[in-house]
Design a protein around this motif. Structure first.
Motif, short mmCIF file in Angstrom:
data_model
loop_
_atom_site.label_atom_id
_atom_site.label_comp_id
_atom_site.label_asym_id
_atom_site.label_seq_id
_atom_site.Cartn_x
_atom_site.Cartn_y
_atom_site.Cartn_z
N ALA A 186 0.83 -1.21 0.00
CA ALA A 186 0.00 0.00 0.00
C ALA A 186 0.87 1.26 0.00
O ALA A 186 0.58 2.22 -0.72
CB ALA A 186 -0.94 -0.01 1.20
N ASN A 187 1.95 1.27 0.80
CA ASN A 187 2.85 2.43 0.79
C ASN A 187 3.51 2.60 -0.57
O ASN A 187 3.60 3.72 -1.10
CB ASN A 187 3.94 2.26 1.85
N ILE A 188 3.97 1.50 -1.14
CA ILE A 188 4.64 1.57 -2.44
C ILE A 188 3.66 2.05 -3.51
O ILE A 188 3.99 2.91 -4.33
CB ILE A 188 5.29 0.21 -2.80
N ILE A 189 2.44 1.54 -3.47
CA ILE A 189 1.43 1.98 -4.44
C ILE A 189 1.20 3.49 -4.30
O ILE A 189 1.14 4.22 -5.29
CB ILE A 189 0.10 1.22 -4.24
N SER A 190 1.11 3.96 -3.06
CA SER A 190 0.86 5.38 -2.85
C SER A 190 1.98 6.23 -3.44
O SER A 190 1.73 7.23 -4.12
CB SER A 190 0.72 5.66 -1.35
N ILE A 191 3.22 5.82 -3.21
CA ILE A 191 4.35 6.59 -3.73
C ILE A 191 4.40 6.51 -5.26
O ILE A 191 4.56 7.53 -5.94
CB ILE A 191 5.68 6.10 -3.10
N LEU A 192 4.21 5.31 -5.81
CA LEU A 192 4.26 5.15 -7.27
C LEU A 192 3.15 5.96 -7.95
O LEU A 192 3.31 6.43 -9.07
CB LEU A 192 4.14 3.68 -7.67
N THR A 193 2.01 6.09 -7.27
CA THR A 193 0.88 6.82 -7.85
C THR A 193 1.17 8.32 -7.93
O THR A 193 0.72 9.00 -8.84
CB THR A 193 -0.39 6.58 -6.98
N THR A 194 1.97 8.83 -6.99
CA THR A 194 2.16 10.28 -6.87
C THR A 194 3.50 10.76 -7.42
O THR A 194 3.61 11.91 -7.86
CB THR A 194 2.05 10.68 -5.37
N ARG A 251 -1.79 -0.95 -8.44
CA ARG A 251 -1.91 -2.24 -7.75
C ARG A 251 -1.94 -3.37 -8.77
O ARG A 251 -1.28 -4.40 -8.61
CB ARG A 251 -3.18 -2.27 -6.88
N LYS A 252 -2.68 -3.18 -9.84
CA LYS A 252 -2.76 -4.21 -10.88
C LYS A 252 -1.38 -4.42 -11.53
O LYS A 252 -0.95 -5.56 -11.74
CB LYS A 252 -3.78 -3.80 -11.94
N ALA A 253 -0.69 -3.31 -11.81
CA ALA A 253 0.63 -3.40 -12.45
C ALA A 253 1.62 -4.18 -11.58
O ALA A 253 2.52 -4.85 -12.09
CB ALA A 253 1.16 -1.99 -12.73
N LEU A 254 1.45 -4.08 -10.26
CA LEU A 254 2.36 -4.78 -9.34
C LEU A 254 1.94 -6.24 -9.12
O LEU A 254 2.58 -6.97 -8.36
CB LEU A 254 2.39 -4.08 -7.98
N GLY A 255 0.87 -6.65 -9.77
CA GLY A 255 0.38 -8.01 -9.53
C GLY A 255 -0.39 -8.11 -8.23
O GLY A 255 -0.54 -9.19 -7.66
N GLY A 256 -0.87 -6.96 -7.75
CA GLY A 256 -1.53 -6.94 -6.45
C GLY A 256 -3.03 -7.12 -6.51
O GLY A 256 -3.70 -7.08 -5.47
N GLY A 282 -7.75 7.63 0.10
CA GLY A 282 -7.43 8.92 -0.53
C GLY A 282 -8.61 9.42 -1.33
O GLY A 282 -9.74 8.93 -1.16
N SER A 283 -8.35 10.36 -2.22
CA SER A 283 -9.42 10.90 -3.06
C SER A 283 -9.85 9.85 -4.09
O SER A 283 -9.12 8.89 -4.35
CB SER A 283 -8.94 12.16 -3.79
N LYS A 284 -11.00 10.05 -4.68
CA LYS A 284 -11.51 9.14 -5.72
C LYS A 284 -10.52 9.02 -6.86
O LYS A 284 -10.23 7.92 -7.35
CB LYS A 284 -12.85 9.67 -6.25
N LYS A 285 -9.99 10.17 -7.26
CA LYS A 285 -9.06 10.21 -8.40
C LYS A 285 -7.77 9.45 -8.05
O LYS A 285 -7.26 8.65 -8.85
CB LYS A 285 -8.76 11.69 -8.69
N PHE A 286 -7.26 9.70 -6.84
CA PHE A 286 -6.03 9.03 -6.39
C PHE A 286 -6.22 7.51 -6.32
O PHE A 286 -5.38 6.74 -6.79
CB PHE A 286 -5.64 9.59 -5.01
N ILE A 287 -7.35 7.08 -5.77
CA ILE A 287 -7.58 5.64 -5.61
C ILE A 287 -7.77 4.97 -6.97
O ILE A 287 -7.33 3.84 -7.19
CB ILE A 287 -8.77 5.37 -4.65
N ALA A 288 -8.39 5.68 -7.92
CA ALA A 288 -8.55 5.11 -9.27
C ALA A 288 -7.17 4.86 -9.89
O ALA A 288 -6.94 3.82 -10.51
CB ALA A 288 -9.38 6.06 -10.13
N GLU A 289 -6.26 5.80 -9.71
CA GLU A 289 -4.88 5.63 -10.21
C GLU A 289 -4.17 4.51 -9.44
O GLU A 289 -3.46 3.69 -10.01
CB GLU A 289 -4.09 6.95 -10.05
N ALA A 290 -4.36 4.53 -8.11
CA ALA A 290 -3.71 3.53 -7.25
C ALA A 290 -4.16 2.12 -7.63
O ALA A 290 -3.38 1.17 -7.59
CB ALA A 290 -4.03 3.82 -5.78
N ARG A 291 -5.42 2.00 -8.04
CA ARG A 291 -5.95 0.69 -8.46
C ARG A 291 -5.20 0.17 -9.69
O ARG A 291 -4.89 -1.02 -9.79
CB ARG A 291 -7.46 0.81 -8.74
#
Ligand SMILES: *Cc1c(COP(=O)(O)O)cnc(C)c1O
Length: 345
Positions: free
Chosen positions: A64-72, A223-228, A211-220
């Motif tokens: 989750a931390n890595i996803i957050s950083i990669l998203t931003t 997550r997929k890209a990481l095989g998560g 996070g925000s709707k927009k942030f979570i949509a990106e984070a999703r």
């Protein structure tokens, strides 16, 4: 007492897992959520509790931390964080060129992990920082807490420089319990937060990123890209919902940490800073023990007490809901006699 990850799923969690209604969380519905209704319920409930727009269930806090950083933050860009944070010490792939290649800049903190405001201002003035990460409670410092007021002060500085804030809240419910401030207040000025279901809350698996709707949509997508992406992950999310609904034991864990400290007798080889014992972690300084912390860890293990060394001079003992008062007394007896013996040598 190595970690609060040591809890086992309760019967109530097992029952919830057995009866969980599940679907394919890796497939996204028209509303942007995955097809697993139990995962969706956990995400909606988490977002509501943190007063954020949306949430994403992740397999671990690290992910989750890595996803957050990669998203931003893009490759080569700067993340400001404490050198002694979990992200820097244990999730270092985010900063290595073989993996994710983000760059770390270290913020200055006091000896309890509280960021220094004026040096933060200087750091943000001199560098093009894309994300500031905070940790609450601060694991390395013995579970010390950042209050809502302190977080607001830090966030105001970051916002002046348009720098978003991510909170590593692996143990944010412990911080909330200590501070008597709801988690929503602790993250009010932040852009995203991660919390662990599988630490003190006692669930077997999982963390949630909010996070925000927009942030979570990106984070999703990340997550997929990481095989998560997981499929019928409602099976484990169900236990997470039970954990989220029953947090009253955290107060008890904190009282147990204080009880443990009271049971440890004075010995010149060890030092416990009582101010740092705010939540469920007891950090013991063993700099005067004459041997390294990992050797103390081994010695205590051979006497039946599991602890974890933090660097060369500290140990941490972590309380959780399955550790009883009786066990704490036994742990203290082992610890006391170990150091008495060491002192006599
Ligand atoms: C445990 C922990 C994490 C990571 O969680 P995992 O589920 O173990 O990957 C992140 N930050 C802090 C402060 C932690 O204690």
């Amino acid at each position: 007492m190595r970690s609060d990850t040591g809890t086992l799923p309760t019967l109530e969690m097992r029952a919830a897992m057995k009866h969980a209604v599940v679907g394919d969380d890796g497939r996204v519905k028209i509303n942007g959520k995955g097809e697993d209704p139990t995962v969706e319920q956990l995400e909606v409930q988490s977002a509501r509790e943190f007063a954020m727009e949306d949430a994403l269930f992740c397999s671990s806090g690290t992910m989750a931390n890595i996803i957050s950083i990669l998203t931003t933050v893009k490759r080569g860009e700067f993340v400001a964080l404490d050198k002694n944070s979990h992200i820097n010490l244990s999730e270092n792939s985010i900063f290595t060129s073989e993996f994710f290649g983000r760059k770390a800049l270290y913020i200055e903190t006091d000896s309890y992990g509280m960021p220094d405001i004026s040096s933060l201002e200087k750091l943000l003035t001199c560098n093009d920082v894309k994300l500031l990460c905070l940790e609450n409670s601060a694991a390395y410092y013995g579970g010390t807490c950042l209050s809502a007021a302190k977080i607001e002060e830090i966030c105001r500085v970051a916002q002046e420089f348009n720098v978003p804030i991510h909170i590593d809240g692996a143990r944010i419910f412990n911080a909330s319990t200590f501070l008597k401030e709801p988690v929503a207040e602790l993250v009010y000025h932040a852009d995203s937060v991660m919390f662990c279901l599988s630490k003190g809350l006692g669930a077997p698996i999982g963390s949630v990123l909010c996070g925000s709707k927009k942030f979570i949509a990106e984070a999703r997508k990340v997550r997929k890209a990481l095989g998560g992406n997981m499929r019928q992950s409602g099976v484990v999310a169900a236990a997470g919902i039970v954990a989220l609904n029953d947090k009253h034991h955290l107060r008890n864990d904190h009282n147990h940490a204080k009880f443990l400290v009271d049971m440890i007798t004075h010995n010149p080889l060890i030092f416990i800073d009582k101010f740092s014992v705010q939540t469920n972690i007891v950090k013991v300084n063993v700099a005067n023990a004459g041997i390294l912390a990992h050797e103390v860890e081994k010695g205590l293990k051979s006497h039946g007490l599991l602890v974890k060394s933090l660097g060369p001079t500290s140990l941490r003992l972590v309380l959780h809901k399955e550790i009883t008062k009786e066990q704490i007394k036994r742990a203290a007896i082992i610890l006391n006699s170990y150091f008495e013996e060491l002192d006599g040598q």
